[in-house]
Design an enzyme around this catalytic site. Sequence first.
Site, PDB file in Angstrom:
ATOM      1  N   SER A 145       0.843  -1.194   0.000  1.00  0.00           N
ATOM      2  CA  SER A 145       0.000   0.000   0.000  1.00  0.00           C
ATOM      3  C   SER A 145       0.879   1.245   0.000  1.00  0.00           C
ATOM      4  O   SER A 145       1.649   1.473   0.938  1.00  0.00           O
ATOM      5  CB  SER A 145      -0.889   0.013   1.241  1.00  0.00           C
ATOM      6  OG  SER A 145      -1.366   1.326   1.450  1.00  0.00           O
TER       7      SER A 145
ATOM      8  N   HIS B  80      -1.029  -1.300  -4.357  1.00  0.00           N
ATOM      9  CA  HIS B  80      -2.317  -1.014  -3.720  1.00  0.00           C
ATOM     10  C   HIS B  80      -2.428   0.488  -3.484  1.00  0.00           C
ATOM     11  O   HIS B  80      -1.592   1.091  -2.820  1.00  0.00           O
ATOM     12  CB  HIS B  80      -2.410  -1.789  -2.404  1.00  0.00           C
ATOM     13  CG  HIS B  80      -3.721  -1.662  -1.698  1.00  0.00           C
ATOM     14  ND1 HIS B  80      -4.825  -2.418  -2.030  1.00  0.00           N
ATOM     15  CD2 HIS B  80      -4.118  -0.868  -0.664  1.00  0.00           C
ATOM     16  CE1 HIS B  80      -5.833  -2.104  -1.230  1.00  0.00           C
ATOM     17  NE2 HIS B  80      -5.435  -1.154  -0.388  1.00  0.00           N
TER      18      HIS B  80
ATOM     19  N   ASP C  45      -4.647   3.534  -2.098  1.00  0.00           N
ATOM     20  CA  ASP C  45      -5.728   3.858  -1.168  1.00  0.00           C
ATOM     21  C   ASP C  45      -6.300   5.238  -1.456  1.00  0.00           C
ATOM     22  O   ASP C  45      -5.638   6.250  -1.251  1.00  0.00           O
ATOM     23  CB  ASP C  45      -5.214   3.793   0.272  1.00  0.00           C
ATOM     24  CG  ASP C  45      -5.002   2.365   0.730  1.00  0.00           C
ATOM     25  OD1 ASP C  45      -5.963   1.581   0.653  1.00  0.00           O
ATOM     26  OD2 ASP C  45      -3.872   2.037   1.147  1.00  0.00           O
TER      27      ASP C  45
ATOM     28  N   MET D 158      -8.983   7.957  -0.475  1.00  0.00           N
ATOM     29  CA  MET D 158      -9.865   8.377   0.630  1.00  0.00           C
ATOM     30  C   MET D 158     -10.434   9.756   0.308  1.00  0.00           C
ATOM     31  O   MET D 158      -9.722  10.613  -0.214  1.00  0.00           O
ATOM     32  CB  MET D 158      -9.073   8.451   1.933  1.00  0.00           C
ATOM     33  CG  MET D 158      -8.377   7.155   2.305  1.00  0.00           C
ATOM     34  SD  MET D 158      -7.589   7.267   3.912  1.00  0.00           S
ATOM     35  CE  MET D 158      -6.693   5.697   3.945  1.00  0.00           C
TER      36      MET D 158
ATOM     37  N   HIS E 109      -8.171   0.905  -4.181  1.00  0.00           N
ATOM     38  CA  HIS E 109      -9.105   0.684  -3.065  1.00  0.00           C
ATOM     39  C   HIS E 109      -9.824   2.005  -2.775  1.00  0.00           C
ATOM     40  O   HIS E 109      -9.256   2.913  -2.183  1.00  0.00           O
ATOM     41  CB  HIS E 109      -8.285   0.198  -1.852  1.00  0.00           C
ATOM     42  CG  HIS E 109      -9.088  -0.003  -0.604  1.00  0.00           C
ATOM     43  ND1 HIS E 109      -8.497  -0.145   0.632  1.00  0.00           N
ATOM     44  CD2 HIS E 109     -10.428  -0.094  -0.391  1.00  0.00           C
ATOM     45  CE1 HIS E 109      -9.430  -0.317   1.555  1.00  0.00           C
ATOM     46  NE2 HIS E 109     -10.603  -0.274   0.962  1.00  0.00           N
TER      47      HIS E 109
ATOM     48  N   MET F  32     -12.044   4.202  -0.798  1.00  0.00           N
ATOM     49  CA  MET F  32     -12.717   4.416   0.492  1.00  0.00           C
ATOM     50  C   MET F  32     -13.459   5.742   0.362  1.00  0.00           C
ATOM     51  O   MET F  32     -13.063   6.760   0.911  1.00  0.00           O
ATOM     52  CB  MET F  32     -11.684   4.441   1.622  1.00  0.00           C
ATOM     53  CG  MET F  32     -11.173   3.055   1.987  1.00  0.00           C
ATOM     54  SD  MET F  32      -9.634   3.097   2.892  1.00  0.00           S
ATOM     55  CE  MET F  32      -8.488   3.225   1.513  1.00  0.00           C
TER      56      MET F  32
ATOM     57  N   MET G  43     -11.403  -6.046   5.353  1.00  0.00           N
ATOM     58  CA  MET G  43     -10.584  -5.095   6.113  1.00  0.00           C
ATOM     59  C   MET G  43     -10.251  -5.726   7.461  1.00  0.00           C
ATOM     60  O   MET G  43     -11.142  -6.167   8.185  1.00  0.00           O
ATOM     61  CB  MET G  43     -11.350  -3.782   6.332  1.00  0.00           C
ATOM     62  CG  MET G  43     -11.552  -2.927   5.091  1.00  0.00           C
ATOM     63  SD  MET G  43     -10.043  -2.461   4.196  1.00  0.00           S
ATOM     64  CE  MET G  43      -9.106  -1.604   5.459  1.00  0.00           C
TER      65      MET G  43
ATOM     66  N   GLY H 269      -8.853   3.973   6.995  1.00  0.00           N
ATOM     67  CA  GLY H 269      -8.595   5.392   7.245  1.00  0.00           C
ATOM     68  C   GLY H 269      -7.139   5.719   7.482  1.00  0.00           C
ATOM     69  O   GLY H 269      -6.687   6.806   7.131  1.00  0.00           O
TER      70      GLY H 269
ATOM     71  N   GLY I 117      -2.876   4.008   7.921  1.00  0.00           N
ATOM     72  CA  GLY I 117      -1.919   2.914   7.929  1.00  0.00           C
ATOM     73  C   GLY I 117      -1.408   2.715   9.352  1.00  0.00           C
ATOM     74  O   GLY I 117      -1.677   3.526  10.244  1.00  0.00           O
TER      75      GLY I 117
ATOM     76  N   GLY J 110      -4.711  -4.328   6.264  1.00  0.00           N
ATOM     77  CA  GLY J 110      -4.614  -3.690   7.569  1.00  0.00           C
ATOM     78  C   GLY J 110      -3.858  -4.534   8.579  1.00  0.00           C
ATOM     79  O   GLY J 110      -4.278  -5.648   8.901  1.00  0.00           O
ATOM     80  N   GLY J 111      -2.723  -4.021   9.038  1.00  0.00           N
ATOM     81  CA  GLY J 111      -1.959  -4.706  10.082  1.00  0.00           C
ATOM     82  C   GLY J 111      -1.289  -5.985   9.631  1.00  0.00           C
ATOM     83  O   GLY J 111      -0.977  -6.853  10.455  1.00  0.00           O
TER      84      GLY J 111
ATOM     85  N   SER K 247       2.766  -0.194   6.105  1.00  0.00           N
ATOM     86  CA  SER K 247       3.876   0.139   7.004  1.00  0.00           C
ATOM     87  C   SER K 247       4.915  -0.976   7.091  1.00  0.00           C
ATOM     88  O   SER K 247       6.113  -0.697   7.187  1.00  0.00           O
ATOM     89  CB  SER K 247       3.349   0.505   8.391  1.00  0.00           C
ATOM     90  OG  SER K 247       2.424  -0.446   8.846  1.00  0.00           O
TER      91      SER K 247
END
Length: 224
Positions: free
Chosen positions: A8, A33, A35, A37, A66, A68, A137, A142, A144, A176-177, A198
Site C-alpha cells: 500500500s 495497492h 488507497d 480516501m 481501493h 474508500m 478489512m 482510514g 496505515g 490492515g496490520g 507500514s
Amino acid sequence: MSTIIAPSILSADFSHLADEVKKISDAGAEYVHIDVMDGTFVPEITIGAGVVKSLRKYSDAVFDVHLMVEHPETQIKSFADAGANIITFHAEATNHAHRIIQQIHELGLKAGVAINPGTSLSAIEELVEDAEMILIMTVNPGWGGQKFIESMLGKIHMLYHMIQEMETDCDIEVDGGINPETSVDVREAGANILVAGSAIFGAKDVAKAIKEIRGKEITHHHHE
Ligand code: DX5
Ligand code: ZN
C-alpha cells in the site's frame, strides 16, 4: 493458489511516488495497492485519479485501487481511464453494489468489494459469484500502521469456505496490520492477496519484507 503481495503506497513517500512504486515492483511485489480516501467515508483525503494517471506512465504493475469513498459509482470511470486494473469499492458506501460491479466490468476491469471489520459477510454473499475479489478489512479503514484485528480471522475463513462451496473463483484480499507474523494467520485462514503498507515501506530492506510477508506456500485441505 500462490500469494500475491500488494504494497500500500499510503505508507510511501508521497513526494517520490514513482520511485516508491518502482522500488516495490523491483522488490517482487505483484500489485500496487492505491488507497483512495475522500474525507467523508473516512476522515482523511489521499490520492485522486490524476495521481494514478501520472503513475501509470512509470509502471506496468497491476494497479489495485481501493476506493474508500462515498458514491463510488461517480469515481469508477475516472480511475478506469487513469489506468486502474482492479477497482474495489466498499459495500457500506452503496445500496447498489451489484450495479457497480457491472459498471467496473463494462470498463474491462476486475471488480472488488470491500467490507469493514463491523460488516458481516452477508453484505457480500450475493456478490461473490460476480466479483473477482472480496477485500476483508482487518483494521478500520482510514489510516496505515494500525493493529491487526484478530477476530477477522474467522470471517476470512468463513469466506474461504463460502467460495469453495459455491465452486466459484474469487480472490480474498486482506488489508490492515499485515506483517510477517499476521501473514501466516491470514494465509492459513484462506486469504491469497495481502496488502501491507507500514510493514513494507517502513522496512529497511523492502525485498526482504515482501519475501517474509509472502512466507512459505500453504496447502489448504478442504474437508467436506
Ligand atoms: C487502511 C488502508 C490500508 C493501509 C494499510 O485504510 O486501506 O491499505 O495502507 O496499512 P498497514 O499495512 O500499515 O496497516
Ligand atoms: Zn487499502
